[in-house]
Design a protein around this motif. Structure first.
Motif, mmCIF file in Angstrom:
data_model
loop_
_atom_site.group_PDB
_atom_site.id
_atom_site.type_symbol
_atom_site.label_atom_id
_atom_site.label_comp_id
_atom_site.label_asym_id
_atom_site.label_seq_id
_atom_site.Cartn_x
_atom_site.Cartn_y
_atom_site.Cartn_z
ATOM 1 N N UNK A 184 0.815 -1.215 0.000
ATOM 2 C CA UNK A 184 0.000 0.000 0.000
ATOM 3 C C UNK A 184 0.851 1.268 0.000
ATOM 4 N N UNK A 185 2.156 1.131 0.235
ATOM 5 C CA UNK A 185 3.006 2.313 0.198
ATOM 6 C C UNK A 185 3.105 2.837 -1.228
ATOM 7 N N UNK A 186 3.024 4.154 -1.426
ATOM 8 C CA UNK A 186 3.102 4.705 -2.792
ATOM 9 C C UNK A 186 4.524 4.578 -3.353
ATOM 10 N N UNK A 187 4.593 4.317 -4.661
ATOM 11 C CA UNK A 187 5.879 4.227 -5.364
ATOM 12 C C UNK A 187 5.794 5.044 -6.646
ATOM 13 N N UNK A 188 6.938 5.537 -7.051
ATOM 14 C CA UNK A 188 6.986 6.203 -8.352
ATOM 15 C C UNK A 188 6.920 5.146 -9.445
ATOM 16 N N UNK A 189 6.650 5.567 -10.680
ATOM 17 C CA UNK A 189 6.545 4.614 -11.790
ATOM 18 C C UNK A 189 7.841 3.848 -11.977
ATOM 19 N N UNK A 190 9.001 4.516 -11.806
ATOM 20 C CA UNK A 190 10.268 3.826 -11.967
ATOM 21 C C UNK A 190 10.466 2.777 -10.882
ATOM 22 N N UNK A 191 10.076 3.102 -9.651
ATOM 23 C CA UNK A 191 10.223 2.162 -8.558
ATOM 24 C C UNK A 191 9.299 0.966 -8.736
ATOM 25 N N UNK A 192 8.051 1.195 -9.197
ATOM 26 C CA UNK A 192 7.104 0.109 -9.383
ATOM 27 C C UNK A 192 7.609 -0.897 -10.408
ATOM 28 N N UNK A 193 8.309 -0.411 -11.419
ATOM 29 C CA UNK A 193 8.830 -1.314 -12.441
ATOM 30 C C UNK A 193 9.961 -2.172 -11.898
ATOM 31 N N UNK A 194 10.712 -1.638 -10.914
ATOM 32 C CA UNK A 194 11.884 -2.347 -10.405
ATOM 33 C C UNK A 194 11.578 -3.218 -9.194
ATOM 34 N N UNK A 195 10.539 -2.862 -8.408
ATOM 35 C CA UNK A 195 10.242 -3.588 -7.173
ATOM 36 C C UNK A 195 9.505 -4.887 -7.477
ATOM 37 N N UNK A 196 9.986 -5.972 -6.902
ATOM 38 C CA UNK A 196 9.321 -7.261 -7.058
ATOM 39 C C UNK A 196 8.026 -7.280 -6.249
ATOM 40 N N UNK A 197 7.131 -8.169 -6.646
ATOM 41 C CA UNK A 197 5.890 -8.355 -5.910
ATOM 42 C C UNK A 197 6.244 -8.876 -4.509
ATOM 43 N N UNK A 198 5.890 -8.146 -3.449
ATOM 44 C CA UNK A 198 6.259 -8.589 -2.091
ATOM 45 C C UNK A 198 5.612 -9.905 -1.687
ATOM 46 N N UNK A 199 4.592 -10.335 -2.438
ATOM 47 C CA UNK A 199 3.919 -11.596 -2.114
ATOM 48 C C UNK A 199 4.615 -12.811 -2.710
ATOM 49 N N UNK A 200 5.577 -12.576 -3.609
ATOM 50 C CA UNK A 200 6.120 -13.676 -4.410
ATOM 51 C C UNK A 200 6.695 -14.806 -3.553
ATOM 52 N N UNK A 201 7.530 -14.458 -2.572
ATOM 53 C CA UNK A 201 8.168 -15.494 -1.751
ATOM 54 C C UNK A 201 7.134 -16.294 -0.963
ATOM 55 N N UNK A 202 6.150 -15.593 -0.392
ATOM 56 C CA UNK A 202 5.114 -16.287 0.382
ATOM 57 C C UNK A 202 4.283 -17.188 -0.521
ATOM 58 N N UNK A 203 3.937 -16.704 -1.707
ATOM 59 C CA UNK A 203 3.154 -17.516 -2.642
ATOM 60 C C UNK A 203 3.922 -18.761 -3.036
ATOM 61 N N UNK A 204 5.228 -18.644 -3.269
ATOM 62 C CA UNK A 204 6.036 -19.813 -3.621
ATOM 63 C C UNK A 204 6.049 -20.827 -2.482
ATOM 64 N N UNK A 205 6.170 -20.344 -1.242
ATOM 65 C CA UNK A 205 6.129 -21.257 -0.099
ATOM 66 C C UNK A 205 4.780 -21.965 -0.020
#
Length: 244
Positions: A73-94
């Protein structure tokens, strides 16, 4: 009084997450963190009432869900959104990996039951059963179904806070004996009927743990005729009649 319930199969925080995913019919690959976190905390509150010393891993998972939710929910700039991985990815893989192993275990268990039926019993003194298991529908009640129902019961039946300290020190075996007396042969009892409005929290917890203890010892069964319907308790070996 001290209560302890040992389960034959370990069920940890990932198992609870998988249960919530199935219950709400959501895509495991697109985990709705807000919904899952809210439901997870509701179940955690019940587990803390049952045994505060056994919920360390659940508290850790709750903090992980809160961290993921805040990062999303934290706001990100467009450049940051493109570079930041989905924070759910590791949990979903587990969660996917856990589901894979759990499904494999279920298939092995089903195969084991099938192999047991390949060899007829040659000698036995057991009385013939009047119930044909092949004609009985599956009514599996998961541990998390019971936890969810217990949470609702505890919130609706707990007595109002008192100015004086009231504590029920009834031993666990007394609760189990009372439940056995209620479950007469051929007369299943709705789970909610074991609780009365105004009961103290320690009494509610005592009844809950007594039910889990009896289910663990295969002294009673918990069955559910319809999805999210009433849960019935009955002596092991019986089935809820269709007219119940």
């Amino acid at each position: 009084m001290t209560f302890r319930v040992a389960l034959d199969v370990y069920r940890g925080p990932l198992d609870l997450l998988l249960y919530l995913v199935r219950k709400h019919e959501v895509d495991i690959q697109d985990l709705p963190i807000a919904l899952v976190a809210e439901q997870f905390l509701a179940h955690l509150a019940v587990l803390e009432e049952l045994d505060i010393n056994a919920v360390g891993e659940f508290i850790e998972m709750a903090s992980t869900l809160a961290e993921i939710k805040s990062r999303m929910i934290l706001p990100h700039s467009e450049e940051e959104e493109a570079a930041v991985d989905d924070p759910r990815r590791e949990l979903v893989q587990q969660l996917i990996e856990y589901k894979r192993f759990k499904d494999a275990g279920s298939r092995l268990e089903e195969r084991g039951r099938a192999w047991q039926q390949r060899f007829p019993r040659l000698v036995g003194d057991a009385a013939p059963s009047e119930i044909d298991p092949a004609q009985q529908p599956l009514r599996d009640v998961e541990l998390w179904d019971l936890v969810s129902v217990f949470g609702t019961i505890m919130r609706s039946h707990e007595a109002a806070p008192s100015a004086s300290i009231v504590y029920d020190d009834t031993p666990l075996h007394v609760f189990t004996a009372r439940i056995r007396e209620r479950l007469a042969p051929g007369k299943p009892v709705p789970l909610g009927d074991l609780f009365q409005p105004g009961m103290h929290k320690s009494t509610l917890v005592g009844i809950v743990l007594a039910i889990l203890e009896l289910i663990r010892d295969h002294a009673i069964s918990a069955e559910q005729r319809t999805l999210f319907g009433e849960i019935w308790l009955l002596p092991s070996g019986e089935a809820v009649a269709e007219s119940t």
